[in-house]
Design a protein around this motif. Structure first.
Motif, short mmCIF file in Angstrom:
data_model
loop_
_atom_site.label_atom_id
_atom_site.label_comp_id
_atom_site.label_asym_id
_atom_site.label_seq_id
_atom_site.Cartn_x
_atom_site.Cartn_y
_atom_site.Cartn_z
N ASN A 38 0.83 -1.20 0.00
CA ASN A 38 0.00 0.00 0.00
C ASN A 38 0.87 1.25 0.00
O ASN A 38 0.58 2.22 -0.71
CB ASN A 38 -0.94 0.00 1.20
N PHE A 39 1.93 1.25 0.78
CA PHE A 39 2.86 2.37 0.79
C PHE A 39 3.45 2.57 -0.60
O PHE A 39 3.53 3.69 -1.10
CB PHE A 39 3.99 2.13 1.81
N ASP A 40 3.85 1.47 -1.24
CA ASP A 40 4.47 1.56 -2.56
C ASP A 40 3.51 2.06 -3.64
O ASP A 40 3.92 2.73 -4.58
CB ASP A 40 5.02 0.20 -2.98
N THR A 41 2.24 1.70 -3.52
CA THR A 41 1.27 2.08 -4.55
C THR A 41 0.66 3.46 -4.32
O THR A 41 -0.03 3.96 -5.19
CB THR A 41 0.14 1.03 -4.67
N THR A 42 0.92 4.04 -3.17
CA THR A 42 0.50 5.43 -2.94
C THR A 42 1.66 6.33 -3.30
O THR A 42 2.55 5.94 -4.04
CB THR A 42 0.05 5.64 -1.48
N ASP A 43 1.70 7.52 -2.77
CA ASP A 43 2.74 8.47 -3.14
C ASP A 43 4.10 8.18 -2.53
O ASP A 43 5.08 8.83 -2.87
CB ASP A 43 2.32 9.89 -2.71
N GLY A 44 4.18 7.23 -1.63
CA GLY A 44 5.45 7.00 -0.95
C GLY A 44 5.79 8.19 -0.08
O GLY A 44 4.93 8.88 0.42
N CYS A 45 7.07 8.46 0.10
CA CYS A 45 7.52 9.63 0.87
C CYS A 45 8.23 10.58 -0.08
O CYS A 45 9.27 10.23 -0.64
CB CYS A 45 8.48 9.20 1.97
N PRO A 46 7.70 11.77 -0.25
CA PRO A 46 8.37 12.74 -1.12
C PRO A 46 9.75 13.09 -0.59
O PRO A 46 9.98 13.12 0.60
CB PRO A 46 7.46 13.96 -1.07
#
Length: 125
Positions: A38-46
């Motif tokens: 889920n972290f990978d498929t969202t924006d991650g950390c800018p």
């Protein structure tokens, strides 16, 4: 006119609530891996800045549950989990730094990805 509880009812009311059962390692690993995905498929950390603490917490919470499940697992010995524990410890060390510090992202998120890979390579039934 009031009524009083019978002995059995009074005893039932005194009992402490039961604690939830620890999930199986398989279920905990799946939940952890889904959190990382889920972290990978969202924006991650800018980079270099941006709010990321909530995302690190969303990955760390199922990691803690996974540790509990590993601790409770009697099917394999603790030696089996050695590398997983190292990665979980590194994640916890990163979380201890505090909210959204860029320097703790590799410890938390990098270790989470490494643990996901390790779990895929070492499935437990």
């Amino acid at each position: 006119m009031g009524t009083s509880a019978c002995g059995g009812e009074a005893e039932a009311q005194k009992k402490a609530p039961t604690t939830p059962a620890v999930p199986s390692v398989t279920a905990a690993a799946k939940a952890f891996q889904e959190a990382v995905t889920n972290f990978d498929t969202t924006d991650g950390c800018p980079r270099p800045a941006g709010e990321c603490w909530d995302k690190m917490q969303a990955v760390a919470k199922p990691a803690r549950t996974l540790r509990e499940a590993m601790n409770a697992d009697k099917a394999v010995g603790p030696e089996f989990w050695t590398q997983a524990y190292v990665l979980l410890d590194k994640m916890e060390k990163g979380m201890a730094v505090g909210s959204d510090k860029i320097t703790n992202r590799p410890d938390v998120l990098g270790s989470a990805h490494d643990l996901t890979d390790w779990l895929s390579e070492h499935p437990v039934q």
